[in-house]
Design a protein around this motif. Structure first.
Motif, PDB file in Angstrom:
ATOM      1  N   HIS A 119       0.850  -1.198   0.000  1.00  0.00           N
ATOM      2  CA  HIS A 119       0.000   0.000   0.000  1.00  0.00           C
ATOM      3  C   HIS A 119       0.878   1.237   0.000  1.00  0.00           C
ATOM      4  O   HIS A 119       1.956   1.252   0.625  1.00  0.00           O
ATOM      5  CB  HIS A 119      -0.923   0.034   1.222  1.00  0.00           C
ATOM      6  CG  HIS A 119      -1.784   1.255   1.253  1.00  0.00           C
ATOM      7  ND1 HIS A 119      -2.807   1.484   0.342  1.00  0.00           N
ATOM      8  CD2 HIS A 119      -1.761   2.346   2.071  1.00  0.00           C
ATOM      9  CE1 HIS A 119      -3.373   2.638   0.602  1.00  0.00           C
ATOM     10  NE2 HIS A 119      -2.767   3.198   1.639  1.00  0.00           N
ATOM     11  N   ASP A 120       0.415   2.260  -0.735  1.00  0.00           N
ATOM     12  CA  ASP A 120       1.162   3.501  -0.855  1.00  0.00           C
ATOM     13  C   ASP A 120       0.446   4.613  -0.092  1.00  0.00           C
ATOM     14  O   ASP A 120      -0.659   5.015  -0.453  1.00  0.00           O
ATOM     15  CB  ASP A 120       1.264   3.872  -2.347  1.00  0.00           C
ATOM     16  CG  ASP A 120       2.254   5.000  -2.601  1.00  0.00           C
ATOM     17  OD1 ASP A 120       2.637   5.188  -3.757  1.00  0.00           O
ATOM     18  OD2 ASP A 120       2.656   5.675  -1.623  1.00  0.00           O
ATOM     19  N   GLY A 121       1.035   5.073   1.000  1.00  0.00           N
ATOM     20  CA  GLY A 121       0.449   6.167   1.770  1.00  0.00           C
ATOM     21  C   GLY A 121       0.632   7.509   1.098  1.00  0.00           C
ATOM     22  O   GLY A 121       0.003   8.498   1.483  1.00  0.00           O
ATOM     23  N   HIS A 122       1.536   7.554   0.147  1.00  0.00           N
ATOM     24  CA  HIS A 122       1.741   8.728  -0.712  1.00  0.00           C
ATOM     25  C   HIS A 122       1.965  10.009   0.076  1.00  0.00           C
ATOM     26  O   HIS A 122       1.376  11.054  -0.222  1.00  0.00           O
ATOM     27  CB  HIS A 122       0.572   8.881  -1.690  1.00  0.00           C
ATOM     28  CG  HIS A 122       1.027   9.204  -3.083  1.00  0.00           C
ATOM     29  ND1 HIS A 122       0.982  10.458  -3.601  1.00  0.00           N
ATOM     30  CD2 HIS A 122       1.545   8.423  -4.043  1.00  0.00           C
ATOM     31  CE1 HIS A 122       1.439  10.459  -4.849  1.00  0.00           C
ATOM     32  NE2 HIS A 122       1.787   9.240  -5.143  1.00  0.00           N
ATOM     33  N   HIS A 123       2.768   9.918   1.132  1.00  0.00           N
ATOM     34  CA  HIS A 123       3.311  11.075   1.854  1.00  0.00           C
ATOM     35  C   HIS A 123       2.278  11.844   2.690  1.00  0.00           C
ATOM     36  O   HIS A 123       2.531  12.988   3.076  1.00  0.00           O
ATOM     37  CB  HIS A 123       3.951  12.088   0.884  1.00  0.00           C
ATOM     38  CG  HIS A 123       4.661  11.522  -0.290  1.00  0.00           C
ATOM     39  ND1 HIS A 123       5.971  11.066  -0.230  1.00  0.00           N
ATOM     40  CD2 HIS A 123       4.245  11.300  -1.557  1.00  0.00           C
ATOM     41  CE1 HIS A 123       6.327  10.622  -1.430  1.00  0.00           C
ATOM     42  NE2 HIS A 123       5.307  10.745  -2.258  1.00  0.00           N
TER      43      HIS A 123
ATOM     44  N   LEU B  86       4.359  -0.776   3.537  1.00  0.00           N
ATOM     45  CA  LEU B  86       3.601   0.463   3.561  1.00  0.00           C
ATOM     46  C   LEU B  86       4.555   1.538   3.032  1.00  0.00           C
ATOM     47  O   LEU B  86       5.630   1.754   3.586  1.00  0.00           O
ATOM     48  CB  LEU B  86       3.159   0.809   4.978  1.00  0.00           C
ATOM     49  CG  LEU B  86       2.523   2.200   5.190  1.00  0.00           C
ATOM     50  CD1 LEU B  86       1.252   2.364   4.359  1.00  0.00           C
ATOM     51  CD2 LEU B  86       2.211   2.417   6.680  1.00  0.00           C
ATOM     52  N   GLU B  87       4.180   2.137   1.928  1.00  0.00           N
ATOM     53  CA  GLU B  87       5.073   3.042   1.200  1.00  0.00           C
ATOM     54  C   GLU B  87       4.776   4.504   1.509  1.00  0.00           C
ATOM     55  O   GLU B  87       3.623   4.888   1.666  1.00  0.00           O
ATOM     56  CB  GLU B  87       4.910   2.792  -0.284  1.00  0.00           C
ATOM     57  CG  GLU B  87       5.654   3.744  -1.186  1.00  0.00           C
ATOM     58  CD  GLU B  87       5.328   3.524  -2.636  1.00  0.00           C
ATOM     59  OE1 GLU B  87       4.695   2.502  -2.965  1.00  0.00           O
ATOM     60  OE2 GLU B  87       5.685   4.392  -3.455  1.00  0.00           O
ATOM     61  N   ASP B  88       5.847   5.293   1.547  1.00  0.00           N
ATOM     62  CA  ASP B  88       5.709   6.747   1.745  1.00  0.00           C
ATOM     63  C   ASP B  88       4.684   7.062   2.831  1.00  0.00           C
ATOM     64  O   ASP B  88       3.755   7.839   2.622  1.00  0.00           O
ATOM     65  CB  ASP B  88       5.357   7.405   0.409  1.00  0.00           C
ATOM     66  CG  ASP B  88       6.601   7.523  -0.486  1.00  0.00           C
ATOM     67  OD1 ASP B  88       6.432   7.605  -1.716  1.00  0.00           O
ATOM     68  OD2 ASP B  88       7.722   7.508   0.054  1.00  0.00           O
ATOM     69  N   ALA B  89       4.896   6.480   3.998  1.00  0.00           N
ATOM     70  CA  ALA B  89       3.935   6.659   5.095  1.00  0.00           C
ATOM     71  C   ALA B  89       3.895   8.110   5.567  1.00  0.00           C
ATOM     72  O   ALA B  89       2.868   8.578   6.046  1.00  0.00           O
ATOM     73  CB  ALA B  89       4.314   5.750   6.260  1.00  0.00           C
TER      74      ALA B  89
ATOM     75  N   VAL C 198      14.229   0.539  -0.487  1.00  0.00           N
ATOM     76  CA  VAL C 198      14.640   1.791  -1.146  1.00  0.00           C
ATOM     77  C   VAL C 198      13.820   1.957  -2.421  1.00  0.00           C
ATOM     78  O   VAL C 198      13.817   1.063  -3.274  1.00  0.00           O
ATOM     79  CB  VAL C 198      16.143   1.721  -1.505  1.00  0.00           C
ATOM     80  CG1 VAL C 198      16.541   2.830  -2.464  1.00  0.00           C
ATOM     81  CG2 VAL C 198      16.989   1.781  -0.240  1.00  0.00           C
ATOM     82  N   ARG C 199      13.143   3.094  -2.538  1.00  0.00           N
ATOM     83  CA  ARG C 199      12.162   3.261  -3.616  1.00  0.00           C
ATOM     84  C   ARG C 199      12.643   4.103  -4.795  1.00  0.00           C
ATOM     85  O   ARG C 199      11.937   4.260  -5.779  1.00  0.00           O
ATOM     86  CB  ARG C 199      10.894   3.922  -3.054  1.00  0.00           C
ATOM     87  CG  ARG C 199      10.002   2.985  -2.325  1.00  0.00           C
ATOM     88  CD  ARG C 199       9.243   2.068  -3.262  1.00  0.00           C
ATOM     89  NE  ARG C 199       8.191   2.760  -3.986  1.00  0.00           N
ATOM     90  CZ  ARG C 199       7.794   2.440  -5.215  1.00  0.00           C
ATOM     91  NH1 ARG C 199       8.409   1.482  -5.863  1.00  0.00           N
ATOM     92  NH2 ARG C 199       6.827   3.096  -5.795  1.00  0.00           N
ATOM     93  N   SER C 200      13.811   4.681  -4.727  1.00  0.00           N
ATOM     94  CA  SER C 200      14.206   5.573  -5.833  1.00  0.00           C
ATOM     95  C   SER C 200      14.182   4.856  -7.173  1.00  0.00           C
ATOM     96  O   SER C 200      14.119   3.632  -7.243  1.00  0.00           O
ATOM     97  CB  SER C 200      15.618   6.121  -5.582  1.00  0.00           C
ATOM     98  OG  SER C 200      15.573   7.078  -4.523  1.00  0.00           O
TER      99      SER C 200
ATOM    100  N   GLY D  36      11.207   6.661  -0.701  1.00  0.00           N
ATOM    101  CA  GLY D  36      12.254   7.230  -1.523  1.00  0.00           C
ATOM    102  C   GLY D  36      11.990   7.525  -2.974  1.00  0.00           C
ATOM    103  O   GLY D  36      12.888   7.978  -3.671  1.00  0.00           O
ATOM    104  N   GLU D  37      10.763   7.330  -3.467  1.00  0.00           N
ATOM    105  CA  GLU D  37      10.568   7.573  -4.908  1.00  0.00           C
ATOM    106  C   GLU D  37      10.796   9.042  -5.269  1.00  0.00           C
ATOM    107  O   GLU D  37      11.138   9.342  -6.411  1.00  0.00           O
ATOM    108  CB  GLU D  37       9.189   7.131  -5.365  1.00  0.00           C
ATOM    109  CG  GLU D  37       8.067   7.974  -4.865  1.00  0.00           C
ATOM    110  CD  GLU D  37       6.738   7.489  -5.385  1.00  0.00           C
ATOM    111  OE1 GLU D  37       6.439   6.292  -5.286  1.00  0.00           O
ATOM    112  OE2 GLU D  37       5.986   8.324  -5.915  1.00  0.00           O
ATOM    113  N   VAL D  38      10.625   9.946  -4.309  1.00  0.00           N
ATOM    114  CA  VAL D  38      10.889  11.360  -4.625  1.00  0.00           C
ATOM    115  C   VAL D  38      12.326  11.751  -4.248  1.00  0.00           C
ATOM    116  O   VAL D  38      12.706  12.915  -4.408  1.00  0.00           O
ATOM    117  CB  VAL D  38       9.882  12.305  -3.938  1.00  0.00           C
ATOM    118  CG1 VAL D  38       8.462  12.042  -4.422  1.00  0.00           C
ATOM    119  CG2 VAL D  38       9.972  12.195  -2.426  1.00  0.00           C
TER     120      VAL D  38
HETATM  121 MG    MG Z   1       4.553   5.741  -4.484  1.00  0.00          MG
END
Ligand code: MG
Ligand code: CS2
Length: 409
Positions: free
Chosen positions: A216-220, A242-245, A289-291, A268-270
């Motif tokens: 799941h992506d919390g998207h910041h 859980l991504e970008d919590a 690591v999401r970059s 880390g995608e951003v």
């Molecule tokens: Mg994302």
């Protein structure tokens, strides 16, 4: 082997892409992805006006030196625009080097460490029934890991779910950036989201069982304590991550989340540099690591980042939405195949229009992605097709709370 020319190709087959093509004096070409969703023309100018003139005549084989030259020589370091431009040059030079060696890029990165890269797909639904259908559809497509995103009762369009005004009848999967003069505004309500999400995962687990890897992506969008609460409330559903919590410029904020929950965290995608991660890695505050190669300085930089992550037992989970072009995706897959600390690869299949422009050779079979054994990256750009899709400005949505306060989208 000298760099003879370098050109920036902007094309828009349903969404905007920026691609750098480098050609050597003996005619070998390499591609690099420089796409920065919603800010594409900034990277185009950075490349055309400030980087390409410096490349002409350089030795194309000197990849590390070129990376350092562009990173340190600019004086003004890091940032998404700079690092997307550096990434495009770096990736194109690796493409050239691998083509000249007659090998797929992963062979120059140490060879295959696995048969293929586990992919995760994007299931979504405005409500739970629609979501369950989408999960089924992704399982039917062969995905063995699924990201779950849904609407929130009382809210309109939210991140990760088909925008009702997409207008193309399509689902979110293809593109969140809207081609309008101004960003679309989406309303957000974190308490409503925190109340709703556990019920969503309860339904998904009830339907699909305990073993299917769910992400799941919390998207910041959460504060650290809200993210800690969500991570804890999702523990019964055993998420893969859980991504970008929470917005992670404040790396130390992850300490609070880590104290409260064992739900694995991906960030880390951003991020566009290893320096964005030093606390997160050194204190083991994240698990993935999401970059992306495209946004974090290319193959050279991404490999160094993943090797540092490996020291702390942290694995890769490279960013792979449709705003990473097939060139950037291919570069990720070569790294995915080679590095030891691979975790998972995000995979939003590109549209047929995109694949008219970018001739790819990577494959998705039995839930795994493979970059193919084509020499280089394994992607070529069809200029005639690219010219058929002229650039149109497009902006990612802006999020506001119910009282109008700008929030993180
Ligand atoms: Mg994302
Ligand atoms: C998302 C991205 O794939 C993801 O994890 O966070 O799709 C993100 O919304 C886009 O890259 C923004 O352009």
């Amino acid at each position: 082997m000298r760099i003879h020319s370098a050109e920036v190709v902007v094309t828009s087959p349903g969404r905007n892409f920026v691609t750098l093509r480098i050609t050597t004096d003996d005619g070998v070409t390499g591609l690099g992805d420089a796409t920065l969703n919603g800010r594409e023309m900034a990277v185009r100018s950075y490349l055309e006006d400030h980087v390409v003139p410096l490349l002409l005549g350089r030795d194309a084989s000197r990849i590390e030196d070129t990376w350092q030259y562009l990173y340190r020589g600019a004086y003004w370091r890091r940032g998404p625009v700079t690092m997307a431009a550096v990434a495009a040059v770096d990736t194109a030079l690796w493409d050239i080097k691998a083509k000249c060696a007659g090998m797929p890029l992963y062979q120059l990165l140490g060879g295959a460490s696995r048969t293929g890269a586990l992919a995760y797909g994007h299931a979504s639904g405005r409500d739970v029934p629609e979501l369950l259908d989408s999960v089924r559809a992704h399982l039917d497509q062969g995905f063995r890991a699924i990201r779950v995103q849904t609407g929130v009762p009382g809210l309109g369009t939210v991140y990760g779910v088909a925008a009702s005004d997409a207008g193309d009848g399509g689902r979110y999967d293809h593109e969140p950036a809207r081609r309008r003069p101004l960003p679309v505004v989406e309303t957000w309500d974190t308490p409503a989201y925190l109340r709703h999400l556990p019920t969503v995962f309860e339904a998904v687990r009830a339907e699909f069982g305990p073993e299917l890897p769910l992400l799941h992506d919390g998207h910041h969008r959460m504060t650290p304590i809200q993210a800690a609460r969500l991570g804890k409330s999702l523990e019964p559903y055993d998420l893969f991550w859980l991504e970008d919590a929470t917005p992670a410029e404040d790396q130390a904020a992850l300490r609070l989340i880590r104290q409260h929950t064992t739900t694995p965290l991906a960030i880390g995608e951003v991020f566009n540099s290893v320096h964005d991660y030093t606390t997160l890695l050194g204190e083991r505050l994240i698990d993935y690591v999401r970059s992306s190669v495209t946004h974090a300085g290319g193959v050279t930089a991404m490999r160094k980042l993943l090797d540092l992550a490996a020291v702390y037992g942290i694995r890769s989970g490279l960013h792979g939405p449709t705003d990473i072009s097939p060139v950037g995706m291919a570069a990720a897959l070569h790294l995915d195949l080679a590095v030891h600390n691979f975790g998972i690869q995000e995979y939003m299949p590109h549209t047929p229009a995109t694949l008219e422009v970018f001739r790819t050779s990577f494959r998705f079979e039995d839930g795994l992605l493979h970059p193919s054994d084509t020499p280089g990256l394994g992607v070529e750009l069809d200029d005639t097709a690219a010219r058929g899709f002229p650039y149109e400005p497009a902006y990612l949505p802006v999020s506001r709370l119910r009282d109008g306060t700008v929030h993180d989208w």
